[in-house]
Write an enzyme that holds these catalytic residues in place. Structure first.
Site, PDB file in Angstrom:
ATOM      1  N   TRP A 134     -20.064  15.939  10.018  1.00 60.33           N
ATOM      2  CA  TRP A 134     -18.953  15.658   9.123  1.00 60.33           C
ATOM      3  C   TRP A 134     -19.084  16.444   7.818  1.00 60.33           C
ATOM      4  CZ3 TRP A 134     -17.638   9.677   9.242  1.00 60.33           C
ATOM      5  CH2 TRP A 134     -17.219   9.345  10.538  1.00 60.33           C
ATOM      6  N   THR A 159       0.869  -1.185   0.000  1.00 63.11           N
ATOM      7  CA  THR A 159       0.000   0.000   0.000  1.00 63.11           C
ATOM      8  C   THR A 159       0.900   1.228   0.000  1.00 63.11           C
ATOM      9  OG1 THR A 159      -0.031   0.016   2.396  1.00 63.11           O
ATOM     10  CG2 THR A 159      -1.817  -1.147   1.306  1.00 63.11           C
TER      11      THR A 159
END
Ligand code: AMP
Length: 546
Positions: A450, A190
């Site tokens: 959010w 990753t």
């Protein structure tokens, strides 16, 4: 009672044999750094992959051993892909754009014994000399080893040979072993923008099932008559499975090498008759701008494009469709998902939507491919409503989803009940389509609510003066966090802060609109071409919004 069907393992060698035996008419075209091209057929790739496997076997490479590559998209990389995995060793593709320190960490973590390096990347390899793990004894140059100076420290550190000498005189057939289909086939780390990179270890089975899935019409839609061009690098999650998918379909492939500028890509598409290509949005956005700069730049036969890795800006999608008649397929994926998990193909419910309505919808990341199950849970662990507004973290499971990281005893990303936590915060709408609201670590928490940094970025990319944009949360005494917008203006443009912020009006909730905009010359990028948010957050750590 068990079924009475043959239990042939799903192996990468089977793809190679199939393509060589049944699709000998297809061409693998590789663009060289100087712009010239070299052509091979699937039988030639198979013969050279066999020669490589013989050479590595004679050098004592055993099953499960890791073999690294630092290479662009070209035929020798493809041969290493097929040869290494088919013989039972593990292909470890490494991103040459990572910092030397990260590459050193990755090579040591993987315990690679051989490193195949593109001749154009020898400088990168030389810079790694001090960091090569002791087990790494051989560097194979894809090109000529003579390009490495005789006094290079790399030569003192390990054996350096070139690919052609390695292959020379080896038999062109290899009796590929009947491996367990669950055996490891390749390894990819990753990007590791926070913390150390983590290895995802694919199996033959996962690779084949994923490749068969991406061939399908509602994914990359690859047929034998196609000419596909993976622009996404072969070191970036196996070029999204395209080298394998192309073998399964038996199609032709154009491998663009290191030159990924719009003019070179356009030339390849036109001259080689490319019918489909895949890459990250920055590649296609640059191509669009280049095309627009000269009205004579038109495709004779517009190719299909697929995009993923970061969100597809609607402005780019609309530009290609309306001005060039090109449809872009928006896909979502990640290294741990091989990578493709979902695509935004049409459904009976939206098949008759007009162009603009569908373009707006196509900013979403789509619906799962068969083989990938998704669930989305809020911070209390409850499944969210499929109403397009509630959001939570996306979890996935399936035969091409990672079950653990290589060399790590455990990781919070694995739930313990068989699901992988993606770290992507998403909504799900009535059609089951996900939309990434943010990375869990990038979402802006303002007054207990959010705010999606990705939505704010996507909206402002529609502003005519904006080339690139990033939104991060900065501290606020009352609201905890507020969004800060960073903008790279298009060349020659000097937009004012007010015109930029006014652009949001009516497009997002009022309280989402950033309070501040800052104009910058460039944004820090990760090695996989994404905006490096963690770095930006460090840079603006001391900034206060109010
Ligand atoms: P990587 O493992 O480096 O390929 O990164 C995977 C991450 O990239 C995902 O978890 C997403 O956050 C992001 N990503 C991938 N595809 C998309 C997309 N189509 N839209 C938005 N983000 C994406």
């Amino acid at each position: 009672m068990l079924g009475l069907m043959q239990d042939r393992p799903l192996l990468i060698s089977a793809i190679l044999e199939h393509a060589a035996r049944n699709h000998f008419g297809a061409k693998i075209v590789s663009a060289r750094p100087d712009g010239s091209r070299v052509r091979h057929t699937w039988p030639q790739i198979a013969a050279r992959a066999a020669q490589l496997a013989h050479a590595l076997t004679k050098r004592g490479v055993s099953q499960g051993e890791r073999i690294a590559t630092l290479a662009w998209n070209e035929h020798r990389h493809l041969e290493v892909y097929y040869g290494v995995s088919s013989m039972g060793a593990v292909l470890h593709t490494v991103n040459p754009r990572l910092f030397a320190e990260q590459i050193g960490f990755i090579l040591a973590d993987a315990q690679d014994t051989h490193l195949f390096v593109d001749a154009t990347l020898l400088k990168v390899a030389e810079g790694l000399t001090e960091r090569l793990p002791p087990c790494l004894k051989t560097v194979v140059v894809l090109g000529t080893a003579a390009e490495l100076p005789a006094d290079s420290p790399l030569r003192a550190r390990c054996e350096v040979i070139d690919h052609e000498s390695l292959l020379a005189g080896q038999p062109e057939r290899f009796d590929w072993p009947d491996l367990d289909e669950r055996a490891a086939s390749s390894l990819c780390y990753t990007s590791g923008t926070t913390g150390d990179p983590k290895g995802v270890l694919y199996s033959h089975r996962s690779t084949l099932l994923h490749a068969m899935a991406v061939v399908q019409p509602d994914c990359f839609n690859i047929r034998a008559v196609d000419v596909v061009m993976p622009v996404v690098p072969m070191f970036h999650v196996n070029a999204w499975g395209m080298p394998y998918a192309a073998g399964i379909a038996g199609c032709s492939m154009v491998l663009p090498g290191p030159r990924l500028d719009p003019a070179s890509l356009f030339q390849l598409i036109e001259e080689e008759g490319v019918t489909g290509s895949a890459g990250v949005p920055t590649i296609w956005s640059a191509l669009l701008q280049w095309l627009r700069a000269d009205p004579t730049r038109k495709f004779a036969r517009p190719p299909r494009l697929a995009v993923g890795g970061t969100a597809l800006p609607t402005a780019v999608n609309a530009g290609f469709l309306k001005e060039y008649g090109i449809e872009i397929l928006h896909a979502w994926g990640m290294t741990e998902v091989s990578p493709v998990g979902s695509t935004g193909a049409r459904l009976p419910q939206n098949a008759d939507w007009d162009e603009d309505r569908f373009l707006d919808y196509a900013r979403k990341q789509g619906r799962p491919l068969f083989g990938v199950e998704m669930r989305v849970r809020d911070d209390k662990g409850q499944d969210i409503a499929h109403d397009g507004t509630a959001f939570g973290e996306l979890e996935v499971r399936g035969p091409w989803v990672a079950s653990a990281y290589f060399n790590r005893a455990s990781d919070d990303a694995f739930t313990g009940d068989g699901w992988f936590r993606t770290g992507d915060v998403v909504t799900v709408d009535e059609l089951g389509c996900i939309e990434i609201v943010d990375r869990a670590k990038d979402v802006i928490k303002s007054g207990g609510e959010w705010i999606s940094s990705i939505t704010l970025e996507n909206v402002i990319l529609g502003h005519p003066d904006v080339a690139q944009a990033a939104v991060i949360g900065i501290r606020h005494s009352k609201w905890d966090e507020r969004p800060l917008l960073l903008v790279v203006p298009k060349e020659g443009r000097t937009p004012g802060a007010e015109s930029i912020l006014r652009f949001y009006e009516g497009k997002v909730a009022k309280w989402w609109i950033p309070d501040q905009v800052e104009f910058v010359d460039k944004l820090p990028m990760t090695a996989t071409g994404k905006i490096w948010k963690a770095e930006l957050k460090t840079q603006y750590r001391d900034r206060v919004a109010g």
